[in-house]
Design a protein around this motif. Sequence first.
Motif, PDB file in Angstrom:
ATOM      1  N   VAL A  58      45.068  44.996  45.677  1.00 14.68           N
ATOM      2  CA  VAL A  58      44.129  44.107  44.998  1.00 14.68           C
ATOM      3  C   VAL A  58      42.704  44.623  45.206  1.00 14.68           C
ATOM      4  O   VAL A  58      42.315  44.923  46.330  1.00 14.68           O
ATOM      5  CB  VAL A  58      44.233  42.673  45.558  1.00 14.68           C
ATOM      6  CG1 VAL A  58      43.201  41.762  44.906  1.00 14.68           C
ATOM      7  CG2 VAL A  58      45.644  42.116  45.350  1.00 14.68           C
ATOM      8  N   PHE A  63      41.518  31.163  43.911  1.00 18.15           N
ATOM      9  CA  PHE A  63      42.329  31.949  43.002  1.00 18.15           C
ATOM     10  C   PHE A  63      42.536  33.365  43.526  1.00 18.15           C
ATOM     11  O   PHE A  63      43.660  33.872  43.579  1.00 18.15           O
ATOM     12  CB  PHE A  63      41.669  31.978  41.610  1.00 18.15           C
ATOM     13  CG  PHE A  63      42.325  32.924  40.683  1.00 18.15           C
ATOM     14  CD1 PHE A  63      43.591  32.648  40.199  1.00 18.15           C
ATOM     15  CD2 PHE A  63      41.703  34.103  40.308  1.00 18.15           C
ATOM     16  CE1 PHE A  63      44.224  33.540  39.351  1.00 18.15           C
ATOM     17  CE2 PHE A  63      42.328  34.986  39.467  1.00 18.15           C
ATOM     18  CZ  PHE A  63      43.588  34.709  38.985  1.00 18.15           C
ATOM     19  N   VAL A  64      41.450  34.013  43.963  1.00 19.99           N
ATOM     20  CA  VAL A  64      41.568  35.391  44.456  1.00 19.99           C
ATOM     21  C   VAL A  64      42.411  35.424  45.731  1.00 19.99           C
ATOM     22  O   VAL A  64      43.267  36.304  45.903  1.00 19.99           O
ATOM     23  CB  VAL A  64      40.177  36.021  44.680  1.00 19.99           C
ATOM     24  CG1 VAL A  64      40.314  37.424  45.264  1.00 19.99           C
ATOM     25  CG2 VAL A  64      39.400  36.072  43.374  1.00 19.99           C
ATOM     26  N   PRO A  91      41.449  40.706  40.347  1.00 20.63           N
ATOM     27  CA  PRO A  91      41.235  39.301  40.002  1.00 20.63           C
ATOM     28  C   PRO A  91      39.754  38.946  40.112  1.00 20.63           C
ATOM     29  O   PRO A  91      39.081  39.354  41.056  1.00 20.63           O
ATOM     30  CB  PRO A  91      42.033  38.567  41.085  1.00 20.63           C
ATOM     31  CG  PRO A  91      42.052  39.497  42.257  1.00 20.63           C
ATOM     32  CD  PRO A  91      41.793  40.893  41.757  1.00 20.63           C
ATOM     33  N   ARG A  92      39.252  38.224  39.123  1.00 19.22           N
ATOM     34  CA  ARG A  92      37.887  37.716  39.228  1.00 19.22           C
ATOM     35  C   ARG A  92      37.956  36.208  39.025  1.00 19.22           C
ATOM     36  O   ARG A  92      38.560  35.738  38.071  1.00 19.22           O
ATOM     37  CB  ARG A  92      36.985  38.350  38.165  1.00 19.22           C
ATOM     38  CG  ARG A  92      37.200  39.862  38.070  1.00 19.22           C
ATOM     39  CD  ARG A  92      35.978  40.615  37.699  1.00 19.22           C
ATOM     40  NE  ARG A  92      35.563  40.452  36.330  1.00 19.22           N
ATOM     41  CZ  ARG A  92      34.661  41.240  35.743  1.00 19.22           C
ATOM     42  NH1 ARG A  92      34.089  42.235  36.414  1.00 19.22           N
ATOM     43  NH2 ARG A  92      34.313  41.049  34.496  1.00 19.22           N
ATOM     44  N   ILE A 145      46.075  35.264  44.837  1.00 21.69           N
ATOM     45  CA  ILE A 145      46.578  36.574  44.385  1.00 21.69           C
ATOM     46  C   ILE A 145      46.810  37.482  45.590  1.00 21.69           C
ATOM     47  O   ILE A 145      47.878  38.090  45.744  1.00 21.69           O
ATOM     48  CB  ILE A 145      45.561  37.236  43.418  1.00 21.69           C
ATOM     49  CG1 ILE A 145      45.309  36.366  42.198  1.00 21.69           C
ATOM     50  CG2 ILE A 145      46.008  38.647  43.045  1.00 21.69           C
ATOM     51  CD1 ILE A 145      46.326  36.461  41.112  1.00 21.69           C
ATOM     52  N   GLU A 203      37.791  35.042  34.252  1.00 23.48           N
ATOM     53  CA  GLU A 203      37.548  33.679  33.801  1.00 23.48           C
ATOM     54  C   GLU A 203      37.060  33.644  32.363  1.00 23.48           C
ATOM     55  O   GLU A 203      37.357  34.537  31.577  1.00 23.48           O
ATOM     56  CB  GLU A 203      36.551  33.024  34.746  1.00 23.48           C
ATOM     57  CG  GLU A 203      37.202  32.548  36.023  1.00 23.48           C
ATOM     58  CD  GLU A 203      36.182  31.831  36.891  1.00 23.48           C
ATOM     59  OE1 GLU A 203      35.088  32.390  37.033  1.00 23.48           O
ATOM     60  OE2 GLU A 203      36.478  30.733  37.386  1.00 23.48           O
ATOM     61  N   VAL A 237      51.106  35.477  34.939  1.00 19.54           N
ATOM     62  CA  VAL A 237      50.370  36.041  36.081  1.00 19.54           C
ATOM     63  C   VAL A 237      51.249  36.012  37.318  1.00 19.54           C
ATOM     64  O   VAL A 237      51.386  37.009  38.031  1.00 19.54           O
ATOM     65  CB  VAL A 237      49.061  35.267  36.336  1.00 19.54           C
ATOM     66  CG1 VAL A 237      48.404  35.750  37.621  1.00 19.54           C
ATOM     67  CG2 VAL A 237      48.110  35.426  35.157  1.00 19.54           C
ATOM     68  N   ARG A 280      49.647  31.302  32.839  1.00 25.36           N
ATOM     69  CA  ARG A 280      49.605  31.407  34.295  1.00 25.36           C
ATOM     70  C   ARG A 280      50.941  31.857  34.847  1.00 25.36           C
ATOM     71  O   ARG A 280      51.020  32.552  35.849  1.00 25.36           O
ATOM     72  CB  ARG A 280      49.280  30.045  34.895  1.00 25.36           C
ATOM     73  CG  ARG A 280      47.789  29.812  34.894  1.00 25.36           C
ATOM     74  CD  ARG A 280      47.448  28.402  35.268  1.00 25.36           C
ATOM     75  NE  ARG A 280      46.091  28.168  34.807  1.00 25.36           N
ATOM     76  CZ  ARG A 280      45.164  27.579  35.529  1.00 25.36           C
ATOM     77  NH1 ARG A 280      45.447  27.122  36.716  1.00 25.36           N
ATOM     78  NH2 ARG A 280      43.943  27.438  35.059  1.00 25.36           N
ATOM     79  N   ILE A 289      45.620  45.346  40.943  1.00 27.50           N
ATOM     80  CA  ILE A 289      45.243  44.059  40.344  1.00 27.50           C
ATOM     81  C   ILE A 289      43.770  43.812  40.644  1.00 27.50           C
ATOM     82  O   ILE A 289      43.315  44.003  41.776  1.00 27.50           O
ATOM     83  CB  ILE A 289      46.086  42.912  40.932  1.00 27.50           C
ATOM     84  CG1 ILE A 289      47.561  43.133  40.580  1.00 27.50           C
ATOM     85  CG2 ILE A 289      45.626  41.555  40.403  1.00 27.50           C
ATOM     86  CD1 ILE A 289      48.433  41.937  40.859  1.00 27.50           C
ATOM     87  N   THR A 341      43.987  42.928  35.119  1.00 25.66           N
ATOM     88  CA  THR A 341      42.795  42.185  35.506  1.00 25.66           C
ATOM     89  C   THR A 341      42.888  40.759  34.989  1.00 25.66           C
ATOM     90  O   THR A 341      43.361  40.511  33.884  1.00 25.66           O
ATOM     91  CB  THR A 341      41.494  42.805  34.964  1.00 25.66           C
ATOM     92  OG1 THR A 341      41.473  42.625  33.556  1.00 25.66           O
ATOM     93  CG2 THR A 341      41.395  44.262  35.282  1.00 25.66           C
ATOM     94  N   ILE A 342      42.444  39.863  35.839  1.00 21.47           N
ATOM     95  CA  ILE A 342      42.505  38.450  35.523  1.00 21.47           C
ATOM     96  C   ILE A 342      41.084  37.933  35.655  1.00 21.47           C
ATOM     97  O   ILE A 342      40.461  38.108  36.703  1.00 21.47           O
ATOM     98  CB  ILE A 342      43.445  37.730  36.504  1.00 21.47           C
ATOM     99  CG1 ILE A 342      44.796  38.450  36.509  1.00 21.47           C
ATOM    100  CG2 ILE A 342      43.598  36.266  36.131  1.00 21.47           C
ATOM    101  CD1 ILE A 342      45.539  38.309  37.802  1.00 21.47           C
TER     102      ILE A 342
END
Lengths: 440, 440
Positions: free
Chosen positions: A221, A209-210, A203-204, A213, A126, A188, A185, A201, A123-124
């Motif tokens: 995802v 950005f999403v 991603p938030r 990914i 902020e 990632v 980064r 994955i 998980t990515i």
Amino acid sequence: MNDLRQKVSSSKMAFLKTASIEAQQRSNALKRIADELIAKTPQILAANEKDLEATKPLVEKGEISEALFKRLKLSESKIRDMAVGVQSVEELANPVGKTLSCLELDRGLELFQITVPIGVICTIFESRPDALIQISSLCIKSANAVILKGGTEAQNSNQILATIVRDALRENNLPVDLVQLIETREDVKNILTMDDLIDLIVPRGSNEFVSFIQKNTNIPVLGHASGICHEYVAQDADLNKAYSICFDAKVQYPAVCNAMETLLVDEAISEQFLPEMAKKYLDAGVELRGDQRVVAVLQAHDIDIKEASEEDWTYEYNDLILSIKIVGDMNEAIDFINRCGSAHTDGIITENKEKALAFITRVDSSSVVWNASTRFSDGYRYGKGAEVGIATGKIHTRGPAGIDSLLTYKYVLVGDGHVVANYSGNDARKFTHRKLEKSW
Amino acid sequence: MNDLRQKVSSSKMAFLKTASIEAQQRSNALKRIADELIAKTPQILAANEKDLEATKPLVEKGEISEALFKRLKLSESKIRDMAVGVQSVEELANPVGKTLSCLELDRGLELFQITVPIGVICTIFESRPDALIQISSLCIKSANAVILKGGTEAQNSNQILATIVRDALRENNLPVDLVQLIETREDVKNILTMDDLIDLIVPRGSNEFVSFIQKNTNIPVLGHASGICHEYVAQDADLNKAYSICFDAKVQYPAVCNAMETLLVDEAISEQFLPEMAKKYLDAGVELRGDQRVVAVLQAHDIDIKEASEEDWTYEYNDLILSIKIVGDMNEAIDFINRCGSAHTDGIITENKEKALAFITRVDSSSVVWNASTRFSDGYRYGKGAEVGIATGKIHTRGPAGIDSLLTYKYVLVGDGHVVANYSGNDARKFTHRKLEKSW
């Protein structure tokens, strides 16, 4: 890259090892995390202070938003909330090993479908350091391994929080690499290629950005690039409900993905509905952008608004800005939503049940709402407790995703020497395929 | 490319349109397909004959295998089986719009989770023309649109079958583009980039082909590149069960993905078990390849076999070849399976329940089998009727996939003017989050 691969491999090893460890130990680790968050509050705040100091100049230069800075800042009460959150995840029933179905294939040959963790989840997220605790506790509860990448600006806060989590794992004889932090980064980017080791994955972050990914990995995802939500006010709407729902969907918290970005109004009630609605919006500081007909209707009531451009119909403002369009009928509204929306959450306001059912059936979004605000569409309000993310894809999970989205299943076939050869040829045995009410 | 995009767009339009059409019409179309398969049998056989004639020279040149040629060949009875298959899909309950859960969020605010079709599905399959009918009927039943790419060698057969399906759709006022055929490899390559239009890809074919698809698209893929299945004969196995299960798993039909490729034998029973087992295999024409210890054990009984190379442990023979390894204990067996297997189907043969449970929990495969042959792992035997494919990934669907794997869900929130603002601040209303036994 090789170091990173080793790190990710050891997440996978930790996941596989955890399968043979009692659920009670995972619970104990969660209790320990909750306790340690409280016990170590001063240290956490000190680490967070470092992050805040490093970030302040960037806020002044305008490189980082005030909103992000606010989310980065921890306080005693935020840490207490984090501990309460961990506690509530700990109190959930063990989600692993539940029987989803049981089918007798033949006498003595039974097929169970049971829940299992997914595996290694990356998980990515902020700047919010509390996300680290929330995601880690969901993954520990569900016996998944997790690799976390937080925002660089939250680096000190994330490090101390990750240490608390990993210490709690170690003290409870769980593999410490069940939770790992990565920090660059570059990491990632490299992780996106490790589809043999990473199962999901999450991603938030920003749309860009999403999307990045989603476009750059073969790993599944879970998430959403954008939340372009609509409310459609139908001809037979109760206008009082419409006023308050449409106001809430835009104004109550515009910075989030489930806020309405485009309002669709049926032409049959547009002259009656729009002027009063527009006044409410303008009083609340909302900038309105309408199609030509909306502009004209409002002009007749001395309300001047900007005309929407083509881009407005597919843009997520995340702000006090709203695009408004008049549609000829419900079909046009549905087609518009399916074309311009993001499959997040879309609503209809109508007293006509038949129409509502048709709208619900035909709008291809993960959440469809009838006579309520799109803002209800999140994990907490949907009763899922902590939220992993909101999924707008079609596969695995849709809409607000809770701990159930961190599980998959496995088939377990139990026989007593059964072989397939007996079920073919002239004297073939027949399968019974009889549902059993039996638990694993 | 533009033509293809238009074609795929019209699949999406067909999918969206179908949402508003009664399930009965989809059933009627299926009945019509079954009838027409019987009525048009001579024409289907004539088209198939053309394919067979064009393919025969390639078989003689060795460019196409005998097995593929056999699968390509239709007969009156194969067509009758196809019609029966369509009929049995038609008779299934409508899978769309079923309530998976219902939760009261507050008085008058109810959240339903209901099944919906996934959208546009692209399936790519080999020479068997009956796959076209099977997949089309599953997609029509579940209200999905499907884009089919069959083998070039089956082109004439596929065309007449697709025409029968599309005519049946048209005659029942369903969008004819709910089922479309594409015919070139170039089209497949281009389709892999259309992640905005296609929701799921189901490739069936060789390892290389499925791997290629998985590596070259961001669209979710349902399937498996390889089926490297194991049986582990534990120390406390009933050896009679072990003989017949291990024989069945390899010999009964070695060309399929659920056949065993590697046999793991616990060292404690290897001397007792291996010689007799090896004789059974050799009598059936199975080529054996063992690790050094296996070779030695068999040599002591005057049985000479080849030593396995490193590649043998991760190779799918799909043939009468078997690799055999002696393991020190169950832990070694589990680690070996998790490392060298393909998460398809793996089994343990033991009378020790505790051991079996541990094996089942720790082997990370989509199907785990206790005291039965891995060959049971397919859609028909698992009671799913027609099979879409077998999934070895973690996300969405695992193991044999039936019509349920062509569905996802949508959240439907029904309110009466509910707004989120009332649930925040000082006088915040509380959510009830009460499970209801209510159907949509």
